[in-house]
Enzyme design. Structure first.
Site, short mmCIF file in Angstrom:
data_model
loop_
_atom_site.label_atom_id
_atom_site.label_comp_id
_atom_site.label_asym_id
_atom_site.label_seq_id
_atom_site.Cartn_x
_atom_site.Cartn_y
_atom_site.Cartn_z
N ARG A 180 9.60 -0.82 0.31
CA ARG A 180 9.76 -1.35 1.90
C ARG A 180 8.90 -0.76 2.77
O ARG A 180 8.78 -1.19 3.79
CB ARG A 180 11.31 -1.55 2.37
CG ARG A 180 11.98 -0.10 2.46
CD ARG A 180 13.44 -0.38 2.71
NE ARG A 180 14.16 1.11 2.83
CZ ARG A 180 15.43 1.01 2.77
NH1 ARG A 180 16.33 -0.28 2.58
NH2 ARG A 180 15.97 2.15 2.77
N ARG A 233 13.94 -1.21 -1.69
CA ARG A 233 13.53 0.28 -1.80
C ARG A 233 12.87 0.58 -3.08
O ARG A 233 12.04 1.16 -3.28
CB ARG A 233 14.49 1.19 -1.49
CG ARG A 233 14.23 2.59 -1.57
CD ARG A 233 15.72 3.19 -0.84
NE ARG A 233 15.63 4.68 -1.47
CZ ARG A 233 15.13 5.86 -0.84
NH1 ARG A 233 14.58 5.53 0.43
NH2 ARG A 233 15.01 7.12 -1.31
N ARG A 250 13.71 9.60 -6.93
CA ARG A 250 14.71 10.34 -7.68
C ARG A 250 14.59 10.34 -9.08
O ARG A 250 15.36 10.80 -9.79
CB ARG A 250 16.26 9.61 -7.23
CG ARG A 250 16.55 9.38 -6.07
CD ARG A 250 16.65 10.78 -5.20
NE ARG A 250 17.25 10.37 -3.75
CZ ARG A 250 16.31 10.32 -2.79
NH1 ARG A 250 14.93 10.49 -3.30
NH2 ARG A 250 16.57 10.18 -1.63
N HIS A 302 5.01 8.12 2.76
CA HIS A 302 6.52 7.50 2.77
C HIS A 302 6.57 6.95 4.54
O HIS A 302 5.86 7.51 5.41
CB HIS A 302 7.61 8.22 2.47
CG HIS A 302 7.71 8.27 1.07
ND1 HIS A 302 8.62 7.94 0.36
CD2 HIS A 302 6.88 9.17 0.27
CE1 HIS A 302 8.76 8.45 -0.93
NE2 HIS A 302 7.62 9.14 -1.16
N TYR A 304 10.34 6.58 7.05
CA TYR A 304 9.70 6.88 8.31
C TYR A 304 10.29 8.05 9.20
O TYR A 304 11.31 8.47 8.26
CB TYR A 304 9.97 5.71 9.43
CG TYR A 304 11.21 5.15 9.60
CD1 TYR A 304 11.97 4.15 8.99
CD2 TYR A 304 12.19 6.11 10.83
CE1 TYR A 304 13.21 4.03 9.13
CE2 TYR A 304 13.37 5.47 11.04
CZ TYR A 304 13.88 4.56 10.06
OH TYR A 304 15.53 4.21 10.63
N GLU A 377 6.16 11.31 6.20
CA GLU A 377 6.94 10.35 6.48
C GLU A 377 6.13 9.94 7.85
O GLU A 377 6.47 10.49 8.95
CB GLU A 377 8.38 10.63 6.72
CG GLU A 377 9.23 11.08 5.54
CD GLU A 377 9.92 10.22 4.79
OE1 GLU A 377 9.74 8.96 4.86
OE2 GLU A 377 10.62 10.51 3.76
O1 0X9 Z 1 14.41 10.28 0.42
C1 0X9 Z 1 13.25 10.20 0.10
O2 0X9 Z 1 12.95 9.97 -1.07
C2 0X9 Z 1 12.14 10.58 1.27
N1 0X9 Z 1 12.48 9.93 2.34
S1 0X9 Z 1 12.46 8.26 2.50
O3 0X9 Z 1 12.84 7.93 3.92
N2 0X9 Z 1 11.07 7.54 2.44
O4 0X9 Z 1 13.23 7.75 1.69
C3 0X9 Z 1 12.13 12.08 1.33
C4 0X9 Z 1 12.06 12.86 0.28
C5 0X9 Z 1 11.63 14.06 0.53
N3 0X9 Z 1 11.40 14.96 -0.96
C6 0X9 Z 1 12.36 15.41 -1.85
N4 0X9 Z 1 13.63 15.19 -1.39
N5 0X9 Z 1 11.94 15.97 -2.89
ZN ZN Z 2 10.29 6.79 1.09
#
Ligand code: 0X9
Ligand code: ZN
Length: 414
Positions: A180, A233, A250, A302, A304, A377
């Protein structure tokens, strides 16, 4: 969030009514002012039906969450019960989505070739890459590097200055890990556009380095947000349990499945059944491993929230080379701030955002050995993921200023 209502037919009164996408969904900003309220919000963020655009982070920092009509009473009752302050920032998401879709279709039909006045569909993005390869064969190569779960062709574009020197250092840029976050592929496309079609202004960035860009890592998800469910997402591969899709950020195999990653397939942060269970994350892994030793900067776009994040995302500890990471990220933030006044927060993912293991940035840094690894972001548009078409150009050109500054810093150091 599973698509519950997408153009669902509501049988009513002997005839069928079409319920618009996300009709009646509301977006809330919720701000915890003490640790108890923060714990409540943390707890709510684990509910699979609550779609957190911005997950809980810190005291006095608001989270943003989209709630279906069916869940709104319960949600508001809980907030009221625990005196959590909230504000409804969008009373009916369907209206914004409808407007966005019609503007996009109109502006797309008005432009030929690549455009930054509308969000491009995946086929248009791939067609632009192929067009550049045909037009600038000395400086551009497009590679078909793998297929998504639904069979879409994932491409990278390698951009050089045409000197044909092998094994130069590499800057890698990707976008669209999260479906998204439409501004991310647009920003990656702008990087490509500037390096290739504005070569004379940017040739210094290509003297010592080649650039490899993968503008859409998760094309199935991206297309799904264009055609079916705007706030999707994840990827689109069904899991063997109940729900579809894995959070590609993830799914990378470094501290996979630890903190901030769900084992439930219906969650928006589902880690996948195993590390690299998704064809899309495998493609990124394999390309980065091929570039091992050459790639010095991994940048993943990414949205935001205006962050420049570096490892680690799996622990609050900092890597031993944090000062290098910080220096590069700050170069980006400072350049953007002086150009447009837009502020970015710089720091390690865990310390300035939240802990979430299995991200591409941590894997690129920890396993592929890329010394500078940053998640950027971009700013929010609309209620977060939906900048208006007129915001695309200002956002991506501002982003390019930051990316150039970070790249210059990397090039001067490595
Ligand atoms: O949660 C995420 O995957 C990222 N933010 S988002 O709002 N675009 O989904 C941040 C990822 C930061 N990096 C790690 N946590 N490894
Ligand atoms: Zn993201």
């Amino acid at each position: 969030m599973e698509v519950k209502i997408l153009l669902g037919l509501l049988a009513c009164c002997g005839f069928a009514l079409v319920r618009a996408e996300l009709e009646g969904y509301k977006i809330y900003d919720v701000t915890p002012t003490n640790t108890f309220e923060q714990q409540i919000l943390e707890h709510l963020s684990k509910f699979e039906d609550y779609d957190f655009f911005h997950r809980p982070r810190a005291l006095n920092v608001s989270s943003r969450v989209m709630i279906s009509p069916e869940d709104q009473d319960d949600f508001e009752n809980t907030l009221n019960k625990f005196s959590l302050g909230f504000e409804v920032i969008n009373e009916d998401v369907s209206k914004a989505i409808h407007l966005e879709r019609s503007q996009n279709t109109l502006f797309r039909s008005m432009s030929r070739g690549v455009s930054f006045s509308s969000f491009q569909r995946f086929n248009q993005i791939n067609a632009y890459l192929d067009e550049l390869a045909a037009k600038y064969p000395n400086r551009v190569t497009v590679n078909n590097v793998g297929k998504s779960y639904e069979g879409r062709q994932i491409k990278t574009i390698t951009i050089t200055n045409g000197d044909k020197k092998a094994n130069k250092n590499v800057i890698w840029v990707d976008g669209g890990i999260h479906a998204r976050e439409w501004i991310a592929p647009a920003a990656a496309l702008y990087v490509i556009n500037q390096l290739v079609e504005n070569f004379s202004a940017n040739k210094d960035l290509l003297t010592k380095y080649d650039w490899v860009v993968m503008p859409v890592v998760n094309p199935d998800g991206y297309e799904y947000t264009h055609t079916k469910s705007r706030m999707w997402r994840k990827t689109r591969k069904p899991s063997s349990s109940s729900c579809t899709g894995t959070d590609a950020n993830r799914n990378f195999g470094f501290h996979w499945g630890e903190v901030g990653a769900s084992s439930s397939s219906c969650s928006d942060t589902f880690r996948g059944e195993k590390a690299f269970s998704e064809p899309e994350t495998q493609v990124v892994r394999d390309q980065l491993l091929k570039l091992k030793g050459r790639a010095k900067f991994y940048l993943t776009i990414h949205s935001y929230g205006n962050y420049l994040l570096y490892p680690w995302g799996w622990t609050s500890q900092l890597p031993s080379t944090v000062s290098n990471l910080d220096e590069v990220a700050k170069a980006g933030a400072n350049a953007i701030r002086s150009a447009t006044g837009t502020k970015y927060t710089v720091g390690s993912s865990t310390n300035v955002l939240y802990a979430a293991a299995g991200g591409s940035d941590d894997w690129a840094f920890g396993v592929a050995g890329i010394p500078i690894s940053i998640t950027m972001e971009l700013p929010a548009g609309g209620s977060g993921f939906d900048p208006s078409p007129s915001q695309i150009k200002p956002f991506v050109s501002e982003t390019w200023i930051g990316i150039k500054a970070m790249a210059q810093k990397v090039i001067s150091k490595y």
